[in-house]
Structures are given as structure tokens and as C-alpha cells.
Design a protein around this motif. Structure first.
Motif, mmCIF file in Angstrom:
data_model
loop_
_atom_site.group_PDB
_atom_site.id
_atom_site.type_symbol
_atom_site.label_atom_id
_atom_site.label_comp_id
_atom_site.label_asym_id
_atom_site.label_seq_id
_atom_site.Cartn_x
_atom_site.Cartn_y
_atom_site.Cartn_z
ATOM 1 N N MET A 1 0.833 -1.209 0.000
ATOM 2 C CA MET A 1 0.000 0.000 0.000
ATOM 3 C C MET A 1 0.869 1.261 0.000
ATOM 4 O O MET A 1 1.861 1.342 0.709
ATOM 5 C CB MET A 1 -0.881 -0.003 1.245
ATOM 6 C CG MET A 1 -1.920 1.074 1.243
ATOM 7 S SD MET A 1 -2.733 1.132 2.830
ATOM 8 C CE MET A 1 -3.364 2.759 2.841
ATOM 9 N N LYS A 2 0.498 2.208 -0.816
ATOM 10 C CA LYS A 2 1.264 3.450 -0.876
ATOM 11 C C LYS A 2 1.006 4.281 0.365
ATOM 12 O O LYS A 2 -0.108 4.318 0.875
ATOM 13 C CB LYS A 2 0.832 4.250 -2.104
ATOM 14 C CG LYS A 2 1.594 3.867 -3.336
ATOM 15 C CD LYS A 2 1.597 5.021 -4.297
ATOM 16 C CE LYS A 2 2.451 4.712 -5.483
ATOM 17 N NZ LYS A 2 2.536 5.810 -6.404
ATOM 18 N N THR A 3 2.056 4.961 0.855
ATOM 19 C CA THR A 3 1.841 5.831 2.009
ATOM 20 C C THR A 3 1.877 7.285 1.573
ATOM 21 O O THR A 3 1.687 8.183 2.365
ATOM 22 C CB THR A 3 2.927 5.593 3.068
ATOM 23 O OG1 THR A 3 4.187 5.715 2.410
ATOM 24 C CG2 THR A 3 2.797 4.243 3.701
ATOM 25 N N ASN A 4 2.131 7.488 0.307
ATOM 26 C CA ASN A 4 2.317 8.826 -0.195
ATOM 27 C C ASN A 4 1.584 8.990 -1.524
ATOM 28 O O ASN A 4 1.991 8.423 -2.532
ATOM 29 C CB ASN A 4 3.831 8.987 -0.429
ATOM 30 C CG ASN A 4 4.257 10.409 -0.249
ATOM 31 O OD1 ASN A 4 3.450 11.312 -0.439
ATOM 32 N ND2 ASN A 4 5.496 10.616 0.108
ATOM 33 N N TYR A 5 0.496 9.734 -1.538
ATOM 34 C CA TYR A 5 -0.248 9.919 -2.783
ATOM 35 C C TYR A 5 0.166 11.226 -3.441
ATOM 36 O O TYR A 5 0.439 12.213 -2.760
ATOM 37 C CB TYR A 5 -1.753 9.919 -2.498
ATOM 38 C CG TYR A 5 -2.226 8.604 -1.985
ATOM 39 C CD1 TYR A 5 -2.307 7.502 -2.816
ATOM 40 C CD2 TYR A 5 -2.568 8.450 -0.649
ATOM 41 C CE1 TYR A 5 -2.730 6.286 -2.335
ATOM 42 C CE2 TYR A 5 -2.986 7.229 -0.160
ATOM 43 C CZ TYR A 5 -3.066 6.155 -1.007
ATOM 44 O OH TYR A 5 -3.466 4.947 -0.526
ATOM 45 N N LEU A 6 0.161 11.198 -4.774
ATOM 46 C CA LEU A 6 0.570 12.390 -5.507
ATOM 47 C C LEU A 6 -0.343 13.573 -5.203
ATOM 48 O O LEU A 6 -1.547 13.422 -5.074
ATOM 49 C CB LEU A 6 0.505 12.102 -7.008
ATOM 50 C CG LEU A 6 1.778 11.549 -7.644
ATOM 51 C CD1 LEU A 6 1.533 11.291 -9.112
ATOM 52 C CD2 LEU A 6 2.933 12.499 -7.450
ATOM 53 N N PHE A 7 0.261 14.733 -5.076
ATOM 54 C CA PHE A 7 -0.452 15.992 -4.848
ATOM 55 C C PHE A 7 -1.197 16.016 -3.508
ATOM 56 O O PHE A 7 -2.162 16.736 -3.351
ATOM 57 C CB PHE A 7 -1.415 16.309 -6.005
ATOM 58 C CG PHE A 7 -0.700 16.570 -7.297
ATOM 59 C CD1 PHE A 7 -0.124 17.799 -7.552
ATOM 60 C CD2 PHE A 7 -0.562 15.577 -8.242
ATOM 61 C CE1 PHE A 7 0.561 18.045 -8.731
ATOM 62 C CE2 PHE A 7 0.112 15.801 -9.433
ATOM 63 C CZ PHE A 7 0.688 17.049 -9.681
ATOM 64 N N GLU A 8 -0.735 15.208 -2.584
ATOM 65 C CA GLU A 8 -1.382 15.231 -1.261
ATOM 66 C C GLU A 8 -0.675 16.266 -0.379
ATOM 67 O O GLU A 8 0.551 16.310 -0.315
ATOM 68 C CB GLU A 8 -1.292 13.840 -0.627
ATOM 69 C CG GLU A 8 -2.124 13.744 0.626
ATOM 70 C CD GLU A 8 -2.054 12.378 1.263
ATOM 71 O OE1 GLU A 8 -1.567 11.439 0.611
ATOM 72 O OE2 GLU A 8 -2.489 12.266 2.415
ATOM 73 N N TYR A 9 -1.470 17.062 0.323
ATOM 74 C CA TYR A 9 -0.926 18.104 1.184
ATOM 75 C C TYR A 9 -0.487 17.502 2.515
ATOM 76 O O TYR A 9 -1.198 16.709 3.112
ATOM 77 C CB TYR A 9 -2.006 19.161 1.426
ATOM 78 C CG TYR A 9 -1.644 20.230 2.418
ATOM 79 C CD1 TYR A 9 -0.870 21.322 2.035
ATOM 80 C CD2 TYR A 9 -2.083 20.167 3.732
ATOM 81 C CE1 TYR A 9 -0.538 22.309 2.943
ATOM 82 C CE2 TYR A 9 -1.759 21.158 4.646
ATOM 83 C CZ TYR A 9 -0.985 22.231 4.236
ATOM 84 O OH TYR A 9 -0.669 23.203 5.144
ATOM 85 N N TYR A 10 0.716 17.880 2.942
ATOM 86 C CA TYR A 10 1.188 17.444 4.258
ATOM 87 C C TYR A 10 1.459 18.687 5.091
ATOM 88 O O TYR A 10 2.314 19.479 4.711
ATOM 89 C CB TYR A 10 2.510 16.674 4.129
ATOM 90 C CG TYR A 10 2.357 15.271 3.666
ATOM 91 C CD1 TYR A 10 2.504 14.216 4.547
ATOM 92 C CD2 TYR A 10 2.077 14.999 2.338
ATOM 93 C CE1 TYR A 10 2.363 12.921 4.110
ATOM 94 C CE2 TYR A 10 1.943 13.713 1.891
ATOM 95 C CZ TYR A 10 2.080 12.681 2.782
ATOM 96 O OH TYR A 10 1.943 11.401 2.359
ATOM 97 N N PRO A 11 0.747 18.834 6.193
ATOM 98 C CA PRO A 11 1.010 20.024 6.999
ATOM 99 C C PRO A 11 2.467 20.007 7.481
ATOM 100 O O PRO A 11 2.959 18.982 7.931
ATOM 101 C CB PRO A 11 0.057 19.865 8.192
ATOM 102 C CG PRO A 11 -0.960 18.881 7.745
ATOM 103 C CD PRO A 11 -0.283 17.980 6.780
ATOM 104 N N HIS A 12 3.154 21.126 7.321
ATOM 105 C CA HIS A 12 4.564 21.192 7.652
ATOM 106 C C HIS A 12 4.883 22.636 7.986
ATOM 107 O O HIS A 12 4.180 23.550 7.580
ATOM 108 C CB HIS A 12 5.362 20.718 6.421
ATOM 109 C CG HIS A 12 6.797 20.455 6.711
ATOM 110 N ND1 HIS A 12 7.211 19.451 7.544
ATOM 111 C CD2 HIS A 12 7.942 21.066 6.258
ATOM 112 C CE1 HIS A 12 8.530 19.445 7.589
ATOM 113 N NE2 HIS A 12 8.994 20.418 6.831
ATOM 114 N N ASN A 13 5.956 22.843 8.725
ATOM 115 C CA ASN A 13 6.288 24.204 9.095
ATOM 116 C C ASN A 13 7.592 24.639 8.419
ATOM 117 O O ASN A 13 8.667 24.363 8.913
ATOM 118 C CB ASN A 13 6.402 24.295 10.624
ATOM 119 C CG ASN A 13 6.438 25.731 11.088
ATOM 120 O OD1 ASN A 13 6.094 26.638 10.335
ATOM 121 N ND2 ASN A 13 6.886 25.944 12.306
#
Lengths: 201, 255
Positions: A1-13
Motif C-alpha cells: 500500500m502506498k503511504t504517499n499519494y501524488l499531490f497530497e498536502y502534508y502540513p509542515h512548518n
């Protein structure tokens, strides 16, 4: 299973995440225009800048960028075909560099921008309806990749091999994906409306 | 008797192929009530509830929310009646939990200070404060469900409809969600729950409505309606003594 989908937003600082979304959108458009100019310097500089930011903006963006290798190969092949047909290696290199640059810049913009903030800012400049449509379209993008991945997993779990027959693969993944996407558009509209969305208010 | 919050008068919904999905429905829902709506798959439960939220409009009859017809003002219905979808993935539309809760509040047009206050309150009530900055795609099914509920609770509707809230949840998730439902009921929100799972809720409900083939076939006190539910293909709890069905809620309070 993928843990990272394309164009998915990840909150980051980081600085990129904190920049004004509208400013980022303007930079993205300017970037695409610059990389489309028929000038070796603008194409090279924009490619270098976009690659630098993409590769230095955290693990998840890097992973997303490299997970697009199939798309990049397609771009490179397109460049080669362009080289063969127009008989200029520069044309071919330019063409695929542009495509990769624009994709990287788009990914960077998408993965670091809160669409809700963009929606608020855009609705002050253009009409609310247009801003909502634009944001709704953008928010649909990661959903397409996620659904495609889920469909593939469901097929693979039943011993399906995508590399065997292209037409069968199209029938079993692409067509259900299209149908699923039409349903998801309906569901998304219901979700918006059920929570008080009104394009006129 | 109080004026009903929702009044459904002779509601009929006919599809373009002529199928009657809802047939002459008459129902009233009141303040501070807890209603369980049950019926077989395809009996029209979700269809009926979508009418209350203004997502669907009647082909005949009318649905009045606070005396305003959904046909005249469906936005009013969406503000007054919250709807928690069966599939939380469908309902969650933003990139972070916080933004998702804020979505409805922005649509109502609340000032940003009030939006922030309500986000914090509803997140705390649903126990998802620590998830506010997370992506909704990265949280568990139970957390997604509570995020979807928080998004609706924050809008402070008069009545909240839950469509199969326990579907896909593990035992701990069910207990946690039940606690939240009871909390909402005790804080004065009217609740309608669509479920096949009578055992989990019936002890807390004051009304059981049974649907079959687009019609209301039973409406009344849960004790009195159990037989009707059984006759219409609903699995009724092994013990017909509704009082004993609070065990799940009681066990949910034990740490």
C-alpha cells in the motif's frame, strides 16, 4: 500500500508553507510562463530553481516527485520524438525540461498550499463562484491518484497483472476510475452543499 | 405540544424512471428528541434524510424546517439540519482536520475569531484536538468519523442526522462514538440515527421509526415498535427488555 499519494498536502512548518498562497500561485504562473519562453537561460534557470525547491522541501515532496518517474519517462520520450521529428536535439531537451519543470513547480505549489486559504484569498479577487470552482478542481486532484491506487490494489489483490495487456488494463482500471470519479464529483458536491455551501452567499 | 423542528407533509419522491422511492411520508421531529430510523436496505431511509438536509427536494408534498419549506430555502435546511454521511471519506473535503471543521463555519459566514472558537470547542468535544493539524487521509476510520461529526457539531445545527454511524468501527470506536452521541443528546441537540444496529442505541432513544419500501410502517415508542421492526426484517436484540441495552454505554464509561 502506498503511504504517499501524488499531490497530497502534508502540513509542515517551513517558509514555503508559510508563504501567502496567492503569491505562490502568481509565482507558479510566472514560472510556467518563464519556462515556456524559447530561451535556454530562462528554461534552465526555472528548471534548476524548481528542482532545488522540490528536492529540498522535505521528504514527502521528494518522495512524491520521484514517484512520478513514469510520467517523466513519458515526457523524455515525448522530447525524443520531438527531436526526431523536428531534427533538433535542443528542441527535444527543451520540451521535456519544460514539462518536468512545470510538473515539479505544480507539485511544489500543491503540496505546500492550504486550499482553504487560497479559496479565501481568491474569492476577494475573482468571483466567489470561480474561486470555489478552482479550489474544488484542485482538491479533486489527489483524490484521482488515491482512487487510482485503490483500484489498482483491488485488481492486484485478485492476481491482475497490468503489464500483460494494455487494453485489458485500460478496461479494468481506467474505465472504473472514470466512473468512480464521476460518482465522487457528485458526492463531493453533496458534501459541500450539506455543509451550507452556497455559491451566491 | 411544541412546534415541530421538522415537519414532513405527504412527502413523495419519484425518480425519473417512475420508481417511487418515498411514498406519502408524514413525520414530525421535535426539539431534544432522539429518534432511531430503521428499515431494510433500500427502504428509503437515507433518501428521506437527504430531504431533511435539503440535498433532495420533494416531487410531491413538502418538508418544512422551522416552518420554512426546503424548496423555498434549501440553505436554511442545511444550516439547521446537520447530516453526517455514512462514509466519512465522502464528507471530509479539506486538507487538514482543522480546515475541514472550518469549512461549514466559513459557509455560514462567521467571523474568524468565532470560527476558531468553535473549531476548538467541537474538536475538544469529539476528542480530536491533537489531530487538528493532521491530514484527514492519515487518520483512522474512527477518527475520521469523529472529524466528520465535529464539522457538523461546530455548525451548531438544531438537529443532527447520523447515517449508520457505527459502520466500519471497531468495538472501542463504537463505544467512543456512542459516548459522543449521548453527550450531544444531553447538551440539547436533537438526534436522528439511521441504523440497523438497534441494540447499541435503542435504550437511549425516545422514538423508533420503521421504514419499508419507501413508507413509514411504524412510528412510536421503541418498546412498542420492536415487533414492527422484526416484522420488517430488522434484527432485534436478543433481549426484548430495552432497559438492559445500556450495557454498551455503561461499559464505555469504564476506563
Amino acid at each position: 500500500m502506498k503511504t504517499n499519494y501524488l499531490f497530497e498536502y502534508y502540513p509542515h512548518n517551513s517558509l514555503l508553507f508559510r508563504l501567502n498562497p496567492l503569491f505562490k500561485l502568481i509565482v507558479l504562473i510566472a514560472f510556467c510562463v518563464l519556462s515556456a519562453l524559447p530561451n535556454i537561460w530562462t528554461v534552465s534557470i526555472s528548471a534548476l530553481i524548481s528542482l532545488f525547491f522540490t528536492l529540498s522541501s522535505g521528504k514527502h515532496i521528494r518522495t512524491q516527485f520521484f514517484s512520478m518517474w513514469k510520467i517523466f519517462i513519458f515526457f523524455i520520450l515525448t522530447g525524443i520524438i520531438k527531436y526526431i521529428t523536428s531534427n533538433s536535439i535542443q528542441d527535444g531537451v527543451f520540451f521535456c525540461t519544460r514539462l518536468i519543470t512545470m510538473t515539479a513547480a505544480g507539485l511544489l505549489f500543491y503540496s505546500t498550499t492550504k486550499l482553504s486559504a487560497l479559496r479565501r484569498l481568491l474569492s476577494k479577487i475573482i468571483s466567489k463562484k470561480a474561486a470555489d470552482l478552482f479550489v474544488m478542481m484542485l482538491s479533486f486532484l489527489p483524490l484521482i491518484f488515491k482512487t487510482a491506487e485503490e483500484l489498482k490494489e483491488a485488481r492486484y489483490s485478485r492476481s491482475f497483472k497490468s503489464d500483460k495487456r494494455v487494453l485489458r488494463s485500460f478496461k479494468l482500471i481506467t474505465i472504473p476510475l472514470l466512473i468512480e470519479m464521476f460518482q465522487k464529483v457528485d458526492e463531493m458536491a453533496d458534501a459541500w452543499y450539506s455543509r451550507g455551501y452556497n455559491s451566491d452567499k | 405540544m411544541d412546534k415541530p423542528l421538522i415537519s414532513i407533509n405527504n412527502l413523495t419522491h419519484t425518480l425519473s424512471n417512475g420508481t417511487k422511492v418515498l411514498d406519502s411520508i408524514n413525520l414530525d421531529f421535535y426539539r431534544n428528541s432522539f429518534t432511531v430510523l430503521t428499515g431494510r436496505n433500500g427502504s428509503g431511509k437515507t433518501f428521506l434524510m437527504k430531504h431533511l438536509n435539503g440535498l433532495l427536494l420533494p416531487t410531491e408534498g413538502e418538508v418544512l424546517i422551522n416552518n420554512i419549506s426546503t424548496e423555498k430555502d434549501s440553505w436554511n435546511a442545511r444550516i439547521k439540519v446537520g447530516f453526517v454521511f455514512q462514509n466519512s471519506n465522502t464528507q471530509i473535503i479539506a486538507q487538514t482536520v482543522e480546515d475541514d471543521i472550518a469549512f461549514g463555519l466559513e459557509n455560514i459566514g462567521l467571523p474568524s475569531a468565532e470560527i476558531e472558537k468553535r473549531i476548538n470547542e467541537s474538536a475538544e468535544a469529539m476528542g480530536i484536538t491533537s489531530l487538528l493539524e493532521k491530514s484527514p487521509h492519515r487518520i483512522s476510520g474512527g477518527e475520521k468519523k469523529r472529524t466528520a461529526i465535529a464539522g457538523i457539531v461546530a455548525m451548531q445545527p438544531d438537529i443532527i442526522i447520523f447515517d449508520e454511524p457505527f459502520a466500519g468501527l471497531d468495538f472501542e470506536g463504537v463505544k467512543l462514538l456512542l459516548r459522543k452521541l449521548i453527550f450531544l443528546k444531553e447538551s440539547g441537540t436533537s438526534i436522528i440515527v439511521i441504523t440497523h444496529d438497534l441494540e447499541k442505541l435503542l435504550a437511549h432513544a425516545d422514538r423508533l421509526v420503521v421504514m419499508s419500501k419507501g413508507k413509514i410502517v411504524g412510528d412510536g415508542n421503541p418498546d412498542a415498535m420492536l415487533k414492527t421492526a422484526a416484522e420488517n426484517g430488522i434484527r432485534i436484540p436478543p433481549s426484548e427488555n430495552i432497559e438492559t441495552m445500556t450495557w454498551l454505554y455503561e461499559s464505555s464509561k469504564i476506563k
